[in-house]
Scaffold this motif. Structure first.
Motif, mmCIF file in Angstrom:
data_model
loop_
_atom_site.group_PDB
_atom_site.id
_atom_site.type_symbol
_atom_site.label_atom_id
_atom_site.label_comp_id
_atom_site.label_asym_id
_atom_site.label_seq_id
_atom_site.Cartn_x
_atom_site.Cartn_y
_atom_site.Cartn_z
ATOM 1 N N VAL A 249 0.862 -1.179 0.000
ATOM 2 C CA VAL A 249 0.000 0.000 0.000
ATOM 3 C C VAL A 249 0.899 1.229 0.000
ATOM 4 O O VAL A 249 1.678 1.425 0.931
ATOM 5 C CB VAL A 249 -0.911 0.016 1.259
ATOM 6 C CG1 VAL A 249 -1.685 1.322 1.356
ATOM 7 C CG2 VAL A 249 -1.858 -1.173 1.258
ATOM 8 N N LYS A 250 0.807 2.019 -1.061
ATOM 9 C CA LYS A 250 1.600 3.257 -1.120
ATOM 10 C C LYS A 250 0.638 4.415 -1.012
ATOM 11 O O LYS A 250 -0.268 4.555 -1.832
ATOM 12 C CB LYS A 250 2.301 3.368 -2.480
ATOM 13 C CG LYS A 250 3.633 2.695 -2.570
ATOM 14 C CD LYS A 250 4.315 3.139 -3.868
ATOM 15 C CE LYS A 250 5.401 2.160 -4.240
ATOM 16 N NZ LYS A 250 5.974 2.438 -5.546
ATOM 17 N N LEU A 251 0.840 5.227 -0.019
ATOM 18 C CA LEU A 251 -0.094 6.326 0.187
ATOM 19 C C LEU A 251 0.489 7.629 -0.349
ATOM 20 O O LEU A 251 1.708 7.787 -0.438
ATOM 21 C CB LEU A 251 -0.397 6.477 1.685
ATOM 22 C CG LEU A 251 -1.080 5.268 2.314
ATOM 23 C CD1 LEU A 251 -1.383 5.547 3.788
ATOM 24 C CD2 LEU A 251 -2.364 4.919 1.599
ATOM 25 N N PRO A 252 -0.389 8.555 -0.690
ATOM 26 C CA PRO A 252 0.109 9.860 -1.144
ATOM 27 C C PRO A 252 0.840 10.563 0.005
ATOM 28 O O PRO A 252 0.675 10.182 1.176
ATOM 29 C CB PRO A 252 -1.166 10.625 -1.505
ATOM 30 C CG PRO A 252 -2.272 9.630 -1.528
ATOM 31 C CD PRO A 252 -1.859 8.474 -0.688
ATOM 32 N N ALA A 253 1.612 11.576 -0.316
ATOM 33 C CA ALA A 253 2.347 12.325 0.715
ATOM 34 C C ALA A 253 1.387 12.825 1.796
ATOM 35 O O ALA A 253 0.226 13.117 1.505
ATOM 36 C CB ALA A 253 3.054 13.502 0.053
ATOM 37 N N ARG A 254 1.881 12.898 3.001
ATOM 38 C CA ARG A 254 1.135 13.403 4.170
ATOM 39 C C ARG A 254 -0.092 12.564 4.526
ATOM 40 O O ARG A 254 -1.012 13.026 5.169
ATOM 41 C CB ARG A 254 0.717 14.877 3.973
ATOM 42 C CG ARG A 254 1.891 15.856 3.956
ATOM 43 C CD ARG A 254 1.425 17.296 3.897
ATOM 44 N NE ARG A 254 0.589 17.582 2.741
ATOM 45 C CZ ARG A 254 1.078 17.748 1.510
ATOM 46 N NH1 ARG A 254 2.384 17.661 1.284
ATOM 47 N NH2 ARG A 254 0.266 18.000 0.512
ATOM 48 N N THR A 255 -0.112 11.321 4.057
ATOM 49 C CA THR A 255 -1.212 10.438 4.452
ATOM 50 C C THR A 255 -0.606 9.263 5.188
ATOM 51 O O THR A 255 0.421 8.726 4.776
ATOM 52 C CB THR A 255 -1.971 9.921 3.208
ATOM 53 O OG1 THR A 255 -2.329 11.031 2.420
ATOM 54 C CG2 THR A 255 -3.215 9.152 3.583
ATOM 55 N N SER A 256 -1.212 8.892 6.290
ATOM 56 C CA SER A 256 -0.710 7.688 6.970
ATOM 57 C C SER A 256 -1.841 6.716 7.251
ATOM 58 O O SER A 256 -3.022 7.080 7.260
ATOM 59 C CB SER A 256 0.047 8.055 8.245
ATOM 60 O OG SER A 256 -0.714 8.956 8.976
ATOM 61 N N LEU A 257 -1.412 5.485 7.432
ATOM 62 C CA LEU A 257 -2.360 4.391 7.627
ATOM 63 C C LEU A 257 -2.447 4.100 9.120
ATOM 64 O O LEU A 257 -1.435 3.815 9.768
ATOM 65 C CB LEU A 257 -1.813 3.177 6.861
ATOM 66 C CG LEU A 257 -2.709 1.973 6.702
ATOM 67 C CD1 LEU A 257 -4.032 2.360 6.049
ATOM 68 C CD2 LEU A 257 -1.998 0.938 5.810
ATOM 69 N N THR A 258 -3.661 4.195 9.660
ATOM 70 C CA THR A 258 -3.783 3.997 11.112
ATOM 71 C C THR A 258 -4.430 2.662 11.468
ATOM 72 O O THR A 258 -4.422 2.262 12.622
ATOM 73 C CB THR A 258 -4.613 5.132 11.733
ATOM 74 O OG1 THR A 258 -5.843 5.225 11.013
ATOM 75 C CG2 THR A 258 -3.876 6.448 11.649
ATOM 76 N N GLY A 259 -4.981 1.962 10.485
ATOM 77 C CA GLY A 259 -5.589 0.676 10.805
ATOM 78 C C GLY A 259 -6.124 -0.001 9.564
ATOM 79 O O GLY A 259 -6.250 0.622 8.506
ATOM 80 N N ALA A 260 -6.400 -1.302 9.696
ATOM 81 C CA ALA A 260 -6.971 -2.050 8.569
ATOM 82 C C ALA A 260 -7.780 -3.204 9.122
ATOM 83 O O ALA A 260 -7.431 -3.773 10.165
ATOM 84 C CB ALA A 260 -5.849 -2.567 7.672
ATOM 85 N N SER A 261 -8.883 -3.527 8.441
ATOM 86 C CA SER A 261 -9.656 -4.691 8.883
ATOM 87 C C SER A 261 -10.298 -5.365 7.682
ATOM 88 O O SER A 261 -10.599 -4.711 6.673
ATOM 89 C CB SER A 261 -10.732 -4.268 9.884
ATOM 90 O OG SER A 261 -11.541 -3.277 9.319
ATOM 91 N N VAL A 262 -10.467 -6.681 7.807
ATOM 92 C CA VAL A 262 -11.103 -7.448 6.734
ATOM 93 C C VAL A 262 -12.616 -7.292 6.879
ATOM 94 O O VAL A 262 -13.155 -7.521 7.962
ATOM 95 C CB VAL A 262 -10.714 -8.942 6.820
ATOM 96 C CG1 VAL A 262 -11.367 -9.730 5.694
ATOM 97 C CG2 VAL A 262 -9.208 -9.102 6.789
ATOM 98 N N LEU A 263 -13.268 -6.865 5.809
ATOM 99 C CA LEU A 263 -14.704 -6.588 5.903
ATOM 100 C C LEU A 263 -15.508 -7.837 6.266
ATOM 101 O O LEU A 263 -16.403 -7.795 7.097
ATOM 102 C CB LEU A 263 -15.186 -6.037 4.553
ATOM 103 C CG LEU A 263 -16.220 -4.931 4.619
ATOM 104 C CD1 LEU A 263 -15.725 -3.747 5.425
ATOM 105 C CD2 LEU A 263 -16.579 -4.485 3.201
#
Ligand code: FHN
Length: 441
Positions: free
Chosen positions: A388-402
């Motif tokens: 997962v590559k995010l745009p600048a100034r974006t961070s990933l805080t969590g993920a869950s399987v639907l």
């Protein structure tokens, strides 16, 4: 857009997408059901023991099929097993939020008792209106209805593909009045419909009269403000269709995506758009003998997901039999798609382009106007790790399987770059992961 713009009276009248509530609703629905139903379902691609390999709804134009024979089929049209509530329930459980029904295909046969034609359901053994009960049942199930209408009309004596002399022009004018009358009649009879889906607008007689299609569009809007109509209706005064001679989209959304999808977001030029797709290669109406590849649930889901990830709507076509029932393959598809949609539909409705760099595992979809981004995974890498590559100034805080609600902990592997490690490397349907992202400094 073309560099040197020219003055047009009947070109596009709007820059950019419509922003009103009716259009916003259409855009949010994302998944539709197309139904091609008419007299062509009776031969179902076969005549006198021979099989027609073209699209079943075109059988009248096959040299083996005498026009007189086709034009008598209405005497047999009697869909005794038609159950509109069941159709609507099946569409709903598949996850479709709107439906497009062929009120009249190229053959000219009307599924409603039009007062402007004798070639209608009223002359068939069934006698009763088919559209009214269908629209009512779908609306009751919470599904919007749009009406397909073919301009080409093989039955009408005044229809001409091109206008070659004064008599043709006079017939063409009468035909335009007929079209206008039928459309106004449909709006008056079925006031809950949300749009028209025009087709058969490629002949010279139509595309060389941009003024008429422009005025017609405005007339329909005046009768029923908010109607949604795609780019197939219109031509400009120079005969350009879909996009005017300056390259601007005419109508409310790009309607040229038939049996094909855009490859990337650049292909849609920021316009609203909709794709329509057949289950076999090119059959819209019922054909008894589907030949060639028949799309699977997962193939269809991938097209749906890809469309939504590129800001589009996806509409899957069904061709019911003449008796009013669906073939087994179509029923199974509806069930299979519905099973996935029931669990994962949140990723589809209101979905938009996410703006993240595309990865080989599948597609991102952003819930409109939110920080919620879904990963819809079709190809799990052997490592089981999804980049997962995010745009600048974006961070990933969590993920869950639907599907399972299982929480996944993203691993930071570089600046704005993460791995999501999947617990299972095998699956027989697309896996949806909801990402929680935060955009800031
Ligand atoms: O000729 C028709 C065809 O039968 C079918 O209705 C499709 C649906 O998009 N439209 C036309 C071909 O573009």
């Amino acid at each position: 857009l073309k560099k040197d713009t020219i003055a047009l009276i009947h070109g596009a009248h709007r820059m950019g997408n419509r922003t009103d509530a009716d259009m916003a609703r259409w855009r949010s629905l994302r998944f539709g059901q197309f139904i091609h139903w008419g007299l062509y379902a009776i031969p179902g691609g076969e005549w006198n023991g021979k099989t027609y390999n073209g699209a079943a709804e075109w059988i009248r134009s096959w040299k083996e099929m005498p026009h007189e024979d086709y034009d008598k089929l209405y005497r047999q049209f009697n869909p005794v097993n038609f159950n509109p509530q069941q159709w609507a329930a099946q569409a709903k459980s598949m996850g479709a939020k709107y439906m497009i029904i062929t009120t009249k295909h190229h053959d000219g046969f009307c599924l409603w008792p039009s007062k402007y034609s004798k070639y209608t359901i009223a002359s068939s053994p069934w006698k009763k209106d088919l559209l009214g009960p269908m629209i009512e049942a779908y609306n009751k199930a919470g599904i919007d209805v749009h009406l397909y209408f073919s301009i080409i009309d093989w039955n009408h004596p005044d229809y001409r593909a091109s206008l070659k002399n004064a008599a043709d022009s006079a017939a063409g004018k009468r035909f335009q009045v007929f079209v206008k009358n039928q459309l106004a009649e449909l709006l008056q009879r079925y006031p809950t419909i949300k749009g028209f889906w025009f087709d058969g607008t490629w002949d010279d007689s139509w595309k060389n009269d941009g003024a008429f299609s422009d005025e017609l569009e405005q007339y329909l809007q005046s009768l029923h403000p908010g109607l949604v109509m795609g780019s197939r209706l219109r031509a400009d005064e120079k005969g350009a269709r879909h996009f005017d001679s300056n390259g601007r989209l005419m109508g409310d959304y790009e309607q040229g995506w038939e049996r094909k999808l855009p490859a990337t977001i650049d292909d849609v030029h920021g316009n609203d758009w909709e794709a329509v797709m057949t289950v076999p290669e090119n059959q819209w109406g019922y054909h008894a003998k589907w030949a060639g590849h028949v799309k699977t649930v997962n193939e269809i889901l991938e097209m749906l997901v890809k469309s939504v990830s590129l800001n589009g709507n996806f509409v899957l076509n069904f061709g019911p039999k003449a008796d009013g029932t669906y073939r087994t393959e179509e029923q199974q598809l509806m069930t299979g798609i519905g099973q996935w949609m029931k669990v994962n539909g949140d990723a589809i409705y209101n979905g938009t382009y996410a703006g993240f760099e595309k990865q080989d595992w599948g597609y991102y979809i952003r819930k409109a106007g939110t920080d919620s981004v879904y990963m819809v995974v079709f190809n799990i890498p052997v490592s089981g790790s999804l980049r997962v590559k995010l745009p600048a100034r974006t961070s990933l805080t969590g993920a869950s399987v639907l599907q399972s609600n299982a929480t996944l902990t993203p691993e930071l592997i570089g600046r704005n770059e993460y791995f999501i490690h999947l617990p299972n490397k095998t699956t027989d349907s697309p896996v949806v992961i909801l990402l929680k992202t935060v955009t800031g400094e």
